[in-house]
Scaffold this motif. Structure first.
Motif, PDB file in Angstrom:
ATOM      1  N   GLY A 188      -0.954  14.049  21.776  1.00  0.00           N
ATOM      2  CA  GLY A 188       0.476  13.912  22.062  1.00  0.00           C
ATOM      3  C   GLY A 188       1.103  13.199  20.885  1.00  0.00           C
ATOM      4  O   GLY A 188       0.736  13.478  19.737  1.00  0.00           O
ATOM      5  N   ASN A 189       2.018  12.273  21.152  1.00  0.00           N
ATOM      6  CA  ASN A 189       2.495  11.421  20.063  1.00  0.00           C
ATOM      7  C   ASN A 189       1.336  10.607  19.515  1.00  0.00           C
ATOM      8  O   ASN A 189       1.063  10.619  18.329  1.00  0.00           O
ATOM      9  N   GLY A 190       0.680   9.888  20.424  1.00  0.00           N
ATOM     10  CA  GLY A 190      -0.604   9.280  20.088  1.00  0.00           C
ATOM     11  C   GLY A 190      -1.667  10.335  20.326  1.00  0.00           C
ATOM     12  O   GLY A 190      -1.474  11.212  21.173  1.00  0.00           O
ATOM     13  N   SER A 219       7.793  13.759  12.993  1.00  0.00           N
ATOM     14  CA  SER A 219       6.500  13.476  13.608  1.00  0.00           C
ATOM     15  C   SER A 219       6.222  14.494  14.708  1.00  0.00           C
ATOM     16  O   SER A 219       5.179  14.473  15.331  1.00  0.00           O
ATOM     17  N   ASP A 220       7.178  15.371  14.944  1.00  0.00           N
ATOM     18  CA  ASP A 220       7.074  16.304  16.065  1.00  0.00           C
ATOM     19  C   ASP A 220       6.421  17.616  15.628  1.00  0.00           C
ATOM     20  O   ASP A 220       6.892  18.273  14.699  1.00  0.00           O
ATOM     21  N   MET A 221       5.330  17.953  16.316  1.00  0.00           N
ATOM     22  CA  MET A 221       4.564  19.143  15.932  1.00  0.00           C
ATOM     23  C   MET A 221       5.410  20.419  15.929  1.00  0.00           C
ATOM     24  O   MET A 221       5.196  21.316  15.110  1.00  0.00           O
ATOM     25  N   ARG A 222       6.407  20.506  16.804  1.00  0.00           N
ATOM     26  CA  ARG A 222       7.237  21.718  16.831  1.00  0.00           C
ATOM     27  C   ARG A 222       7.999  21.881  15.522  1.00  0.00           C
ATOM     28  O   ARG A 222       8.058  22.970  14.950  1.00  0.00           O
ATOM     29  N   ALA A 241      -2.370  17.153  26.642  1.00  0.00           N
ATOM     30  CA  ALA A 241      -1.158  16.405  26.215  1.00  0.00           C
ATOM     31  C   ALA A 241      -0.196  17.321  25.448  1.00  0.00           C
ATOM     32  O   ALA A 241      -0.513  18.495  25.205  1.00  0.00           O
ATOM     33  N   GLY A 242       0.962  16.760  25.083  1.00  0.00           N
ATOM     34  CA  GLY A 242       2.080  17.540  24.548  1.00  0.00           C
ATOM     35  C   GLY A 242       1.699  18.594  23.517  1.00  0.00           C
ATOM     36  O   GLY A 242       2.050  19.767  23.656  1.00  0.00           O
ATOM     37  N   VAL A 243       0.954  18.198  22.497  1.00  0.00           N
ATOM     38  CA  VAL A 243       0.563  19.141  21.448  1.00  0.00           C
ATOM     39  C   VAL A 243      -0.603  20.016  21.929  1.00  0.00           C
ATOM     40  O   VAL A 243      -0.569  21.245  21.801  1.00  0.00           O
ATOM     41  N   GLU A 263      -1.560  20.915  24.842  1.00  0.00           N
ATOM     42  CA  GLU A 263      -1.253  21.899  25.890  1.00  0.00           C
ATOM     43  C   GLU A 263      -0.344  23.018  25.389  1.00  0.00           C
ATOM     44  O   GLU A 263      -0.344  24.113  25.950  1.00  0.00           O
ATOM     45  N   ASN A 264       0.456  22.711  24.364  1.00  0.00           N
ATOM     46  CA  ASN A 264       1.511  23.660  23.980  1.00  0.00           C
ATOM     47  C   ASN A 264       1.344  24.366  22.642  1.00  0.00           C
ATOM     48  O   ASN A 264       1.950  25.408  22.425  1.00  0.00           O
ATOM     49  N   SER A 265       0.582  23.778  21.722  1.00  0.00           N
ATOM     50  CA  SER A 265       0.585  24.355  20.375  1.00  0.00           C
ATOM     51  C   SER A 265      -0.527  25.397  20.191  1.00  0.00           C
ATOM     52  O   SER A 265      -1.704  25.064  19.991  1.00  0.00           O
TER      53      SER A 265
HETATM   54  N1  LIG Z   1       5.800  23.578  22.566  1.00  0.00           N
HETATM   55  C1  LIG Z   1       5.265  22.648  21.791  1.00  0.00           C
HETATM   56  N2  LIG Z   1       4.603  22.985  20.669  1.00  0.00           N
HETATM   57  C2  LIG Z   1       4.064  22.055  19.874  1.00  0.00           C
HETATM   58  N3  LIG Z   1       4.113  20.740  20.111  1.00  0.00           N
HETATM   59  C3  LIG Z   1       4.750  20.334  21.216  1.00  0.00           C
HETATM   60  C4  LIG Z   1       5.362  21.258  22.113  1.00  0.00           C
HETATM   61  N4  LIG Z   1       5.913  20.543  23.131  1.00  0.00           N
HETATM   62  C5  LIG Z   1       5.656  19.227  22.866  1.00  0.00           C
HETATM   63  N5  LIG Z   1       4.973  19.097  21.718  1.00  0.00           N
HETATM   64  C6  LIG Z   1       4.523  17.866  21.056  1.00  0.00           C
HETATM   65  O1  LIG Z   1       4.092  16.934  22.017  1.00  0.00           O
HETATM   66  C7  LIG Z   1       4.464  15.614  21.586  1.00  0.00           C
HETATM   67  C8  LIG Z   1       4.628  14.717  22.785  1.00  0.00           C
HETATM   68  O2  LIG Z   1       3.440  14.712  23.502  1.00  0.00           O
HETATM   69  P1  LIG Z   1       3.275  13.802  24.803  1.00  0.00           P
HETATM   70  O3  LIG Z   1       1.904  13.980  25.312  1.00  0.00           O
HETATM   71  O4  LIG Z   1       4.391  14.076  25.737  1.00  0.00           O
HETATM   72  O5  LIG Z   1       3.426  12.396  24.121  1.00  0.00           O
HETATM   73  P2  LIG Z   1       3.596  10.920  24.618  1.00  0.00           P
HETATM   74  O6  LIG Z   1       3.159  10.879  26.076  1.00  0.00           O
HETATM   75  O7  LIG Z   1       2.657  10.191  23.723  1.00  0.00           O
HETATM   76  O8  LIG Z   1       5.024  10.580  24.417  1.00  0.00           O
HETATM   77  C9  LIG Z   1       5.781  15.828  20.840  1.00  0.00           C
HETATM   78  O9  LIG Z   1       5.948  14.878  19.836  1.00  0.00           O
HETATM   79  C10 LIG Z   1       5.593  17.204  20.243  1.00  0.00           C
HETATM   80  O10 LIG Z   1       5.091  17.069  18.939  1.00  0.00           O
END
Ligand SMILES: Nc1ncnc2c1ncn2[C@@H]1O[C@H](COP(=O)(O)OP(=O)(O)O)[C@@H](O)[C@H]1O
Ligand SMILES: CC(=O)OP(=O)(O)O
Ligand SMILES: [Mg+2]
Length: 401
Positions: free
Chosen positions: A210-212, A282-285, A330-332, A334-336
């Protein structure tokens, strides 16, 4: 039983309200920019439309008060009265060596969390503020704390000790603790259930990105090693954190650039990682978008990020003398789609074979993304730290009664 889960960050507070009967979410939301000019509250009540408010929220006490007001609000609320909330569960990032399990909040527990401020200056103080705010606003309600470090307390000494004088461990408890434990624990259980195998029989590497970001080697159903260390700075390259580096860089840079300790700390935690290399975000998107438009620094940041991930997965496969399951969450994670492909395409030597169609599917459910021939099963498992916090809280409060 209705349980409120609070995840307090340095300038934010996320919340989820659960009805534990069917583990359903009644409302969720977040307060961002606490202590800054204009704080933003986003509140999503189940079955009603989302509310977004901008106002001045100077501290976590006011943030909790605002959340409570929204939960019982005539129009946007989901509860008739605040007394319907029977327990509150909190995420606490650092539990040191003292907290091996989730626990009921007592004056002693609060004192111990305070003693750990040094080890998690960004994370533990706001968590304690969240607890104090509940004390103030809902005095009679029992509270439970769930620690990021607890799951990793099973690590053996060879994983958690640093090769520095032992006196530093004895005196100051300097060692690897590891974080995101609630998430690694949750996804490993979910993965085992999904595969229909006992967790104890699986050698798994779980990647919470994710972020971390951190990787954990899970063997015999327990955390065996993990990439974050004394603090959440070690290990993988992250959004704004450097991850692993030669420790000599710290004094060298302080000397050459005339930096103070707090400046170098801030450099490594907030101005490094993907942000530093890409110079964009810092955002993967945003990084992948820029990379696809031909930005060279974005591509370098992405390549460094995925390379470090492959190194950790390879190292943990060696540490466990093999592995059969790889999990992304997590965010990255699960989605990237591109990140998972870049990681897996570089690990074919150990029998990982990605199925590109499966990898490209979008779903909120746990799923396999490797081919049927892959020697290692690769899964995407959505994490849910809040649900695990709610479950622990429910169990502890019920056992108390
Ligand atoms: N569709 C996506 N594709 C790539 N990266 C994504 C997508 N959606 C969210 N993210 C990434 O996920 C990160 C957030 O992850 P998350 O687990 O929610 O972090 P935290 O809980 O540490 O705040 C964002 O900074 C972004 O880089
Ligand atoms: C411990 C940690 O790094 O947490 P987060 O990813 O939420 O910043
Ligand atoms: Mg997180």
């Amino acid at each position: 039983m209705i349980i409120l889960v609070i995840n307090a960050g340095s300038s934010s507070l996320k919340y989820q309200l659960y009805n534990m009967k069917e583990e359903s979410v009644l409302a969720q939301g977040r307060v961002e920019r606490i202590g800054m000019d204009s704080s933003i509250v986003t509140h999503e009540p189940e079955g009603k439309s989302e509310v977004r408010l901008v106002s001045e929220i100077l501290d976590h006490n006011t943030a909790v008060k605002r959340v409570i007001d929204l939960l019982v609000h005539k129009e946007h609320g989901v509860l008739g009265s605040i007394n319907e909330i029977k327990a509150v569960g909190h995420r606490v990032v650092h539990g040191g060596e003292i907290f091996k399990h989730s626990t009921l909040v007592t004056p002693d527990v609060k004192l111990e969390i305070r003693k750990l401020f040094d080890l998690a200056p960004l994370h533990n103080p706001p968590a304690l503020m969240g607890i104090a705010a509940v004390d103030t606003n809902m005095a009679e309600v029992p509270q439970v704390v769930v620690f990021d470090t607890a799951f990793h307390q099973s690590m053996p000494q060879e994983s958690f000790l640093y090769a520095i004088p032992m006196v530093l461990y004895r005196r100051h408890k300097i060692r690897r603790y590891g974080f995101h434990g609630t998430s690694h624990h949750y996804v490993s259980q979910q993965a085992a259930e999904f595969l229909g195998k006992p967790l104890e029989s699986i050698k798994m590497v779980s990647c919470h990105i994710g972020n971390g970001a951190s990787c954990t080697a899970i063997m015999d159903g327990k955390s065996f090693d993990t990439s974050m260390g004394l603090t959440p700075l070690e290990g993988l390259m992250m959004g704004t954190r450097s991850g692993d580096l030669d420790p000599a860089i710290v004094p060298f840079t302080m000397n050459k650039e005339d930096l103070t300790l707090s400046e170098v700390n801030s450099m490594l935690n907030k101005h490094s990682g993907m942000l530093a290399i890409s110079g964009i975000s810092s955002d993967m998107r945003e990084i992948t978008d820029a990379m696809q438009e031909g930005d060279k620094q974005a591509k370098l940041a992405f390549d460094m990020y995925t390379y470090r991930l492959r190194k950790y997965i390879g190292a943990y496969a060696a540490a466990m003398n093999g592995m059969d399951t790889l999990v992304f969450t997590a965010g990255v994670g699960e989605n990237s789609v591109v990140l998972r492909k870049a990681v897996c395409d570089g690990l074919t030597f150990m029998g990982i074979e990605l199925d590109e169609t499966r990898n490209a599917e979008r779903s909120k459910e746990a799923r396999v993304i490797s081919s049927d021939n892959s020697r290692v099963t690769v899964l995407v498992v959505p994490t849910n730290e809040e649900l695990l916090i709610a479950r622990d809280t429910y169990q502890i409060v019920q056992n108390r009664a």
